[in-house]
Design a protein around this motif. Sequence first.
Motif, PDB file in Angstrom:
ATOM      1  N   UNK A   1      -7.607 -75.537 -56.156  1.00 26.68           N
ATOM      2  CA  UNK A   1      -6.446 -75.161 -54.997  1.00 26.68           C
ATOM      3  C   UNK A   1      -6.967 -74.237 -54.093  1.00 26.68           C
ATOM      4  N   UNK A   2      -8.090 -73.557 -54.425  1.00 28.00           N
ATOM      5  CA  UNK A   2      -8.755 -72.495 -53.585  1.00 28.00           C
ATOM      6  C   UNK A   2      -9.345 -72.670 -52.202  1.00 28.00           C
ATOM      7  N   UNK A   3      -8.791 -72.034 -51.184  1.00 28.35           N
ATOM      8  CA  UNK A   3      -9.626 -72.598 -49.963  1.00 28.35           C
ATOM      9  C   UNK A   3     -10.805 -71.873 -49.926  1.00 28.35           C
ATOM     10  N   UNK A   4     -11.752 -72.792 -49.657  1.00 29.74           N
ATOM     11  CA  UNK A   4     -13.073 -72.321 -49.535  1.00 29.74           C
ATOM     12  C   UNK A   4     -13.123 -71.547 -48.326  1.00 29.74           C
ATOM     13  N   UNK A   5     -14.032 -70.469 -48.411  1.00 30.37           N
ATOM     14  CA  UNK A   5     -13.882 -69.529 -47.043  1.00 30.37           C
ATOM     15  C   UNK A   5     -15.349 -69.466 -46.574  1.00 30.37           C
ATOM     16  N   UNK A   6     -16.047 -70.552 -46.735  1.00 29.66           N
ATOM     17  CA  UNK A   6     -17.592 -70.800 -46.227  1.00 29.66           C
ATOM     18  C   UNK A   6     -17.282 -72.247 -45.618  1.00 29.66           C
ATOM     19  N   UNK A   7     -18.191 -72.501 -44.537  1.00 26.47           N
ATOM     20  CA  UNK A   7     -18.315 -73.955 -43.890  1.00 26.47           C
ATOM     21  C   UNK A   7     -17.625 -73.931 -42.702  1.00 26.47           C
ATOM     22  N   UNK A   8     -17.589 -75.138 -41.969  1.00 21.56           N
ATOM     23  CA  UNK A   8     -17.182 -75.364 -40.778  1.00 21.56           C
ATOM     24  C   UNK A   8     -15.424 -75.180 -40.814  1.00 21.56           C
ATOM     25  N   UNK A   9     -14.701 -75.628 -41.909  1.00 23.70           N
ATOM     26  CA  UNK A   9     -13.174 -75.721 -41.872  1.00 23.70           C
ATOM     27  C   UNK A   9     -12.774 -74.094 -41.766  1.00 23.70           C
ATOM     28  N   UNK A  10     -13.406 -73.443 -42.581  1.00 30.11           N
ATOM     29  CA  UNK A  10     -12.776 -72.026 -42.730  1.00 30.11           C
ATOM     30  C   UNK A  10     -13.329 -71.231 -41.258  1.00 30.11           C
TER      31      UNK A  10
END
Length: 590
Positions: free
Chosen positions: A551-560
Amino acid sequence: MSPALAAGLQIAAVVIVLAAAYVPLGDYMARVYASPSDDDPSDDAGSESNGTGGGTALRTRTRPRTDSRVESLIYRLCRVDPRAEQTWIGYSLSVLGFSAASVLFLYVLQRVQGVLPLNGGLSGVSPSVAFNTAISFVANTNWQSYVPETTMSNLTQPMGLAVQNFVSAAVGLSVAAAVIRGFVRVRVGGELGNFWVDLIRGTLRILLPLSFVIALILLTQGVIQSFSAGFASTGLDGSSVTNALAPVASQEAIKELGTNGGGILAANSAHPFENPTPLSNVVEITAILLIPVALTRTFGTMVGDRRQGLTLLAVMGALFAALLAVTAAAEAGARGVAAEAAGAMMEGKEVRFGIPGSTLFAVATTGTSTGAVNSAHDSMSPLGGGAVLLNMLVGEIAPGGVGTGLYGLLVLAIVAVFVGGLLVGRTPEYLGKKIGRRQITLAALSVLVMPALVLIGTSVSVLLPSTTGYQGNSGDPGTPGSIHGFTEVLYAFASAANNNGSAFGGLTVTSDWFQTSLGLAMLLGRFLPIVLVLALAGSLVATKRTPPNPGTLPTHGPLFASLLLGTVVLVAALTFFPALALGPIAEAVQ
């Protein structure tokens, strides 16, 4: 050469140099600020307290630091224990104490310069100007409400102003390093490092060597370096003209590299003694962007995940590219008789740089906390001037000042993570640290400091009867002159509160009101966010790291990156759209 080709070549040159320096400089700065004790960030084992309570305790590490002989000598002379570390309170008090002493020294130096050597016949600076200037240079703003050639001596310039160019930039780097440690470390005692060690290392290992190299390059382009008071020449009308000389190259290098911006000559980087050629123009733009861009690599290296740094860099790059495109398009047009005759908005711009070199410089200097100018921002089109104003109002995070841009964007990243957590109904986390009520409160307060200073200062200034006369282009309410006068005041407080230093030159700011109010805006705009982000780092360093889960929101990549970019734009739009609608937007529509 067409303007489009010239713009493309200059942008390509800057990007190539930044790309080449990104990895080695970023990793080098990570090594500069790394502590041997960071090898084991899990606890406080192997250390003993040698301080007192109240949050200002220092802890002595048993593992030695690798300090040079010069650094070791400075530590002994200043009675600094390089193995000692500070909590966020101790670190903040050190920053504030050092800055207060710097303000006092610079104020006194200006007041007594008339009796010191190399004064060139200049007397001491007036109290109000000395007060404003001392705060300005210590706060890394370099706002100049004076004419340098006729106000500051060739002793005050290098001994006072240039020294602050180095150490104020080093303070920003130190705070950024402490904030990164807040994400990296897990310490029961909450230590973030040692401010005095960070200050000395940043100055000696990063700013001095890079400034020396840049100064040598500028000398090859014709930038002057002299302690002579000046020389006489005959003007075109046959009258005698005195041309000021100064140690320009050495101060020009750190002016740009440290995102300071205060010119040693009144015309700043539009003066041929400071910025004589298109190549020197590109060098200075590159120097402005060099450290703020490379710090994203430093961040990724220190947190152990370089994708995090690339994500921040992508957000900075997207904002910079968008505002550069808007500014260049606005200035390449032709509105008005003079602009139509010239084929573009050439008023207030140097012909040796043209539209491409001027717009690239303007966006670079307002996207960082530099404030140096190679053209008159007040002469820009309403849309172009509004774009560089907006560049400051988003918080100067594209890529921001030395250190300040990185920790400013990290604060907004925490806000974005919090918003993302609300959307999915989970506790927000950033780099394994949970973002709770204390963290988001400190982040929100840090974000609100600058808008409060800008909007309150602008609203009071435009309403006071004693100040309306200083708005050079003001007229009857609702006329183009009054609209532009409002924009000038808004720009002044945006520049001061963001520690930028550039100005719309049509506004006269020599009155006691503007000297004092802008001085306070610079002071609070610099040090309130520093204390708040250090408090945020202190709360994070005492927080245990949480392993990532599904459930952790990734803080790298296009989405963040998109979430963070949207947060930046939304915060700026909601906060400043009404003020912008009364100023540059209304002027552009007319």
